[in-house]
Design a protein around this motif. Sequence first.
Motif: not given
Length: 635
Positions: A225-229, A255-260, A262-268, A539-550
């Motif tokens: 289950s991958i959310q961001v590549i 992607l470490a920043l995406y998680t730290a 922006g809160g995107v799951r590491p598994s995703g 920008i990108f961590p919050g941007f990606g999170l917004g894309v994922v959660i919507s």
Amino acid sequence: MLGLHRSSLARIASASTEAWAHRCSRRTGSARAVQYGAMAGGRSGEEEEGRNDGVPPSSDAAMAGVATGGVEDAYGEDHATEDQPVTPWAVCIASGHSLLRDPRHNKGMSFTEEERDAHYLRGLLPPAVLPQELQEKRLLQNVRELESPLHRYMFLVDLQERNERLFYKLMVDNVEELLPVVYTPTVGEACQKYGSIFRRPQGLYISLKDKGRILEVLRNWPEKSIQVIVVTDGERILGLGDLGCQGMGIPVGKLALYTALGGVRPSGALPITIDVGTNNEELLNDEFYIGLRQRRATGQEYTELLDEFMAAVKQNYGSKTLVQFEDFANHNAFTLLEKYKGTHLVFNDDIQGTAAVVLAGLIAGLKFVGGTLADHKFLFFGAGEAGTGIAELVALEISMQSHLSPEEARKNIWLVDSKGLIVSSRKESIQPFKKLYAHEHEPVKDLLSAIKDIKPTALIGSAGVGQSFTKEVIEAMSLINKRPIILALSNPTSKSECTAEQAYSWSEGRAIFGSGSPFDPVKYNDKLFVPAQANNAYIFPGFGLGVVISGAIRVKDDMVLAAAEALAEQVTSEHFDKGLIYPPFSSIRKISANIAARVAAKAYDLGLASHLPRPRDLVKYAESCMYSPIYRSYK
Ligand SMILES: O=C([O-])CC(=O)C(=O)O
Ligand SMILES: [Mg+2]
């Protein structure tokens, strides 16, 4: 128990005694199918709400507008599930030695007495039990004792590979201190030396050798289950140029920043490097080089590989996995974005992410200068991905604010490339993405003359040419402007157009300065100046999170604009008083939640969001979906 996989997990758990599970955990290969049956594929009728797309379902709670993350949260990663016990699934139930070696579930000396009994850990750990905070304190001391940034980087990568939650706890709590270690500038040096410091592989490598079987390669990745590549082909790593396969440090770091941040799951999160060769002679002759030892494939061979990759991503993960292009060379970056933006969920961080962060900084910077964007002139040194990306977004914002046509809005935006000012007489010989800015003007060969002619309010550098903002350049900007805006965006620090100290001293303390890589505060004439870090990490961590959660299915420019506006709005008068044009990175999780909410809101407004119904409070909802690195208790 986590809602989604309850029935599958229960089925397996009931069929297994603990002893069996313990034995099973040692038989990695054969037990793998069991794990995937439980985690991703084995959905029964009871689980019909659980779509395997990383997006929360249309639960009653969501309908009522109550913020709730934690859906399909098999590992207990989201903020919303902090209080819930989880089963440490790795291969069947991870236990004993394999549990300690599994970075996603390992807690080291924080395992409680009960957990040590229940999970066959007795004797495998020293007797003391340490809280996570104490582990964190020790590790921070360890990092600080290391002299060289590269050693700090290696230390943190090792921690990430050993104890993922502790790594992220350390990152989240010490973001300003550790960002320059896992990210620019140190990640640049790490990529240059990647072969020599290589330990365990991180991320997924796809090379020309995999042509015709990229889908198979994707299937080797352990998560389904991958959310961001984040993907790179390594041709333009920061301002360092072609680092081939060793560019892998960038998707891993982003992607470490995406998680730290922006809160995107590491598994995703899935970092990918596409190796089509390298034209970097030094690397081709380096005995420790990790990639294909050949020159870059181009043309049809390149295009076909990228096509196959994009199709395989969609086939394997569905259409709601965000693909972030990172550090491609200009000639491919624009083409790939243009080609896939209508059919895939794609975002180019260097074009769109950088544009959003700079636009936010310019909007904030004008608070010091006065007037609106339309009242000012902007000069870009560098007409590649960042330069033209920013120019286009600034033009879009001007045309929205002032109801001008895009052509009119572009008139106050000028670009300088390696051949001088871009003017109409050069139109035939320049790349298509520059043509929109080829305004009527005499040819001008150099930056200094261009500044004197155009008289811009802001000078924005992204050419990757270190020290190109000379004393004369800054002085010229300071002669024209009371508060010149100087953005030296090129990364890493060695490529910065000027240092913070140079900007402040050459402008006699009047510059509003921002840079891509961080600079320490500068004392000039007894006054302390805090330089801004104008980096797309805002920008990108919050941007990606917004894309994922919507559950957005496409990225549109309006969503990028929404991210920029959301960032600019978070600069308060308190920040302005300190001379800041961005809020501090220490509050980045909150900043990201706000950006995510605005991006998601725009996706809903545009009819591009698939997670329905729309949560009522998107900020709260975003926060509830964010990864929390707190240890979970294991049953
Ligand atoms: O990675 C960074 O620091 C910013 C960026 O995207 C780049 O310079 O390519
Ligand atoms: Mg980049």
